[in-house]
Design a protein around this motif. Sequence first.
Motif, mmCIF file in Angstrom:
data_model
loop_
_atom_site.group_PDB
_atom_site.id
_atom_site.type_symbol
_atom_site.label_atom_id
_atom_site.label_comp_id
_atom_site.label_asym_id
_atom_site.label_seq_id
_atom_site.Cartn_x
_atom_site.Cartn_y
_atom_site.Cartn_z
ATOM 1 N N GLN A 29 0.843 -1.185 0.000
ATOM 2 C CA GLN A 29 0.000 0.000 0.000
ATOM 3 C C GLN A 29 0.884 1.243 0.000
ATOM 4 O O GLN A 29 1.880 1.320 0.727
ATOM 5 N N THR A 30 0.511 2.228 -0.810
ATOM 6 C CA THR A 30 1.367 3.401 -0.988
ATOM 7 C C THR A 30 1.546 4.189 0.305
ATOM 8 O O THR A 30 2.580 4.834 0.499
ATOM 9 N N GLU A 31 0.544 4.147 1.204
ATOM 10 C CA GLU A 31 0.653 4.926 2.435
ATOM 11 C C GLU A 31 1.375 4.172 3.552
ATOM 12 O O GLU A 31 1.620 4.726 4.622
ATOM 13 N N ASN A 32 1.710 2.899 3.293
ATOM 14 C CA ASN A 32 2.409 2.112 4.309
ATOM 15 C C ASN A 32 3.912 2.404 4.199
ATOM 16 O O ASN A 32 4.681 1.647 3.620
ATOM 17 N N GLU A 33 4.311 3.545 4.762
ATOM 18 C CA GLU A 33 5.687 4.018 4.592
ATOM 19 C C GLU A 33 6.710 3.065 5.202
ATOM 20 O O GLU A 33 7.817 2.917 4.672
ATOM 21 N N LYS A 34 6.348 2.422 6.310
ATOM 22 C CA LYS A 34 7.280 1.506 6.961
ATOM 23 C C LYS A 34 7.580 0.311 6.055
ATOM 24 O O LYS A 34 8.745 -0.061 5.864
ATOM 25 N N ALA A 35 6.523 -0.295 5.500
ATOM 26 C CA ALA A 35 6.718 -1.439 4.607
ATOM 27 C C ALA A 35 7.411 -1.006 3.322
ATOM 28 O O ALA A 35 8.295 -1.706 2.815
ATOM 29 N N LEU A 36 7.028 0.166 2.799
ATOM 30 C CA LEU A 36 7.630 0.663 1.566
ATOM 31 C C LEU A 36 9.131 0.874 1.750
ATOM 32 O O LEU A 36 9.944 0.523 0.878
ATOM 33 N N SER A 37 9.513 1.413 2.886
ATOM 34 C CA SER A 37 10.926 1.623 3.188
ATOM 35 C C SER A 37 11.670 0.301 3.281
ATOM 36 O O SER A 37 12.801 0.165 2.781
ATOM 37 N N LEU A 38 11.024 -0.699 3.906
ATOM 38 C CA LEU A 38 11.635 -2.022 4.009
ATOM 39 C C LEU A 38 11.886 -2.613 2.629
ATOM 40 O O LEU A 38 12.974 -3.125 2.337
ATOM 41 N N TYR A 39 10.892 -2.520 1.764
ATOM 42 C CA TYR A 39 10.998 -3.142 0.445
ATOM 43 C C TYR A 39 12.040 -2.438 -0.430
ATOM 44 O O TYR A 39 12.821 -3.089 -1.112
ATOM 45 N N THR A 40 12.032 -1.107 -0.412
ATOM 46 C CA THR A 40 13.000 -0.391 -1.243
ATOM 47 C C THR A 40 14.425 -0.641 -0.752
ATOM 48 O O THR A 40 15.349 -0.788 -1.561
ATOM 49 N N SER A 41 14.612 -0.717 0.557
ATOM 50 C CA SER A 41 15.951 -0.955 1.092
ATOM 51 C C SER A 41 16.417 -2.382 0.843
ATOM 52 O O SER A 41 17.613 -2.673 0.932
ATOM 53 N N THR A 42 15.459 -3.271 0.509
ATOM 54 C CA THR A 42 15.799 -4.665 0.219
ATOM 55 C C THR A 42 16.067 -4.873 -1.266
ATOM 56 O O THR A 42 16.439 -5.964 -1.681
ATOM 57 N N GLY A 43 15.852 -3.835 -2.072
ATOM 58 C CA GLY A 43 16.166 -3.940 -3.497
ATOM 59 C C GLY A 43 14.964 -3.914 -4.415
ATOM 60 O O GLY A 43 15.097 -4.143 -5.625
ATOM 61 N N PHE A 44 13.756 -3.633 -3.879
ATOM 62 C CA PHE A 44 12.555 -3.567 -4.705
ATOM 63 C C PHE A 44 12.362 -2.149 -5.240
ATOM 64 O O PHE A 44 12.653 -1.169 -4.552
ATOM 65 N N ILE A 45 11.862 -2.050 -6.467
ATOM 66 C CA ILE A 45 11.546 -0.757 -7.066
ATOM 67 C C ILE A 45 10.084 -0.753 -7.506
ATOM 68 O O ILE A 45 9.503 -1.797 -7.805
ATOM 69 N N LYS A 46 9.479 0.431 -7.553
ATOM 70 C CA LYS A 46 8.088 0.573 -7.969
ATOM 71 C C LYS A 46 7.981 0.321 -9.463
ATOM 72 O O LYS A 46 8.756 0.861 -10.244
ATOM 73 N N GLU A 47 7.001 -0.496 -9.860
ATOM 74 C CA GLU A 47 6.819 -0.790 -11.275
ATOM 75 C C GLU A 47 5.484 -0.289 -11.802
ATOM 76 O O GLU A 47 5.388 0.185 -12.918
ATOM 77 N N SER A 48 4.427 -0.419 -11.012
ATOM 78 C CA SER A 48 3.113 0.068 -11.439
ATOM 79 C C SER A 48 2.280 0.358 -10.198
ATOM 80 O O SER A 48 2.658 -0.001 -9.087
ATOM 81 N N GLN A 49 1.140 1.019 -10.415
ATOM 82 C CA GLN A 49 0.271 1.386 -9.293
ATOM 83 C C GLN A 49 -1.163 0.984 -9.601
ATOM 84 O O GLN A 49 -1.658 1.179 -10.707
ATOM 85 N N GLN A 50 -1.818 0.418 -8.593
ATOM 86 C CA GLN A 50 -3.229 0.079 -8.686
ATOM 87 C C GLN A 50 -4.005 0.943 -7.695
ATOM 88 O O GLN A 50 -3.585 1.133 -6.556
ATOM 89 N N ASP A 51 -5.153 1.490 -8.141
ATOM 90 C CA ASP A 51 -6.011 2.293 -7.272
ATOM 91 C C ASP A 51 -7.270 1.500 -6.929
ATOM 92 O O ASP A 51 -7.782 0.729 -7.756
ATOM 93 N N TYR A 52 -7.775 1.700 -5.713
ATOM 94 C CA TYR A 52 -8.955 0.974 -5.230
ATOM 95 C C TYR A 52 -10.017 1.971 -4.771
ATOM 96 O O TYR A 52 -9.721 2.937 -4.054
ATOM 97 N N TYR A 53 -11.262 1.695 -5.175
ATOM 98 C CA TYR A 53 -12.381 2.567 -4.858
ATOM 99 C C TYR A 53 -13.457 1.766 -4.135
ATOM 100 O O TYR A 53 -13.848 0.682 -4.560
ATOM 101 N N LEU A 54 -13.936 2.328 -3.023
ATOM 102 C CA LEU A 54 -14.950 1.662 -2.206
ATOM 103 C C LEU A 54 -16.328 1.863 -2.847
ATOM 104 O O LEU A 54 -16.731 2.983 -3.178
ATOM 105 N N TYR A 55 -17.035 0.747 -2.980
ATOM 106 C CA TYR A 55 -18.347 0.757 -3.630
ATOM 107 C C TYR A 55 -19.370 0.103 -2.719
ATOM 108 O O TYR A 55 -19.081 -0.887 -2.033
ATOM 109 N N SER A 56 -20.566 0.657 -2.688
ATOM 110 C CA SER A 56 -21.673 0.082 -1.897
ATOM 111 C C SER A 56 -22.843 -0.228 -2.818
ATOM 112 O O SER A 56 -23.215 0.606 -3.652
ATOM 113 N N ILE A 57 -23.383 -1.439 -2.658
ATOM 114 C CA ILE A 57 -24.556 -1.824 -3.471
ATOM 115 C C ILE A 57 -25.798 -1.122 -2.947
ATOM 116 O O ILE A 57 -26.035 -1.107 -1.749
#
Length: 274
Positions: free
Chosen positions: A246-274
């Motif tokens: 998740q883009t706002e999960n800065e702690k996890a994002l920092s872990l992944y980038t420091s481990t050698g991962f780079i951003k490749e694409s982004q998916q957006d999610y929208y909440l829907y109610s029937i």
Amino acid sequence: MLTIEQLEEIKALQQVVERYDSIELKLNWDMLENRSEEEQTDFLTYDSGQLVGFLGLYSFGSKIEVCGMVHPDYRRKGIFSNLFQNSHFALEKARHILLNVPANSKLGKQWLDSITCIYEESEYMMKWEGKVLPDQDESISLRPSRKEDIDMKMKLDIVCFDFKAEEAKMYNDRLEKEGLQKEFFMIEAEDKIVGKIRIHRDKERSEIYGFAVLPEFQGKGYGRKALQEAVRLEAQRGQSVYLDVQTENEKALSLYTSTGFIKESQQDYYLYSI
């Protein structure tokens, strides 16, 4: 359950759409290839024997994610809206319905404007691009999960992913029925199970999911070491390694980038109610 022919048609349509729109769709192929016969989760539209529209539902506990596509030659004919409307009966019991659209999909965002939904969150697909494989760290280990690990896996879903107890049971029962529990590895340290990690392998690509460490063992470096070990094992097999965050999960994002991962694409999610 999708047939082999249908899976091939969906894959072919995905390739056409991604190439035409310059996007990357998240169709969760680990789930598509292991659908239950008891539930209708996939909706398809054909024209003269050609698959021209597809919509899939992906259940994660009480949350259902929705993703689909329409062939470029068949757009603006109401095909996707009809597929979505036809799927409503299968969405009624979900606590959260999230519509998944690639961040750079202009047509997808236009369709979202035609319905009532609210932006919820975004996630990055990240790829490991490290140049040197991590060394094996003997202070932690990853072992294939066993049947007796089910209670621990449900506990991790509850405390780390906010599942309710009954949702965690339903989710893990479904994974067992679909043969996906074999993709899980238990993280062991201090002679105890401290977490879990899921690795889905598809030809030359491995994707990491459901990465969780019990709260009492967080902050000790076990998450980083487990991730590095997973990367080491998969890269040694010649696999490309991916994960979502998740883009706002800065702690996890920092872990992944420091481990050698780079951003490749982004998916957006929208909440829907029937």
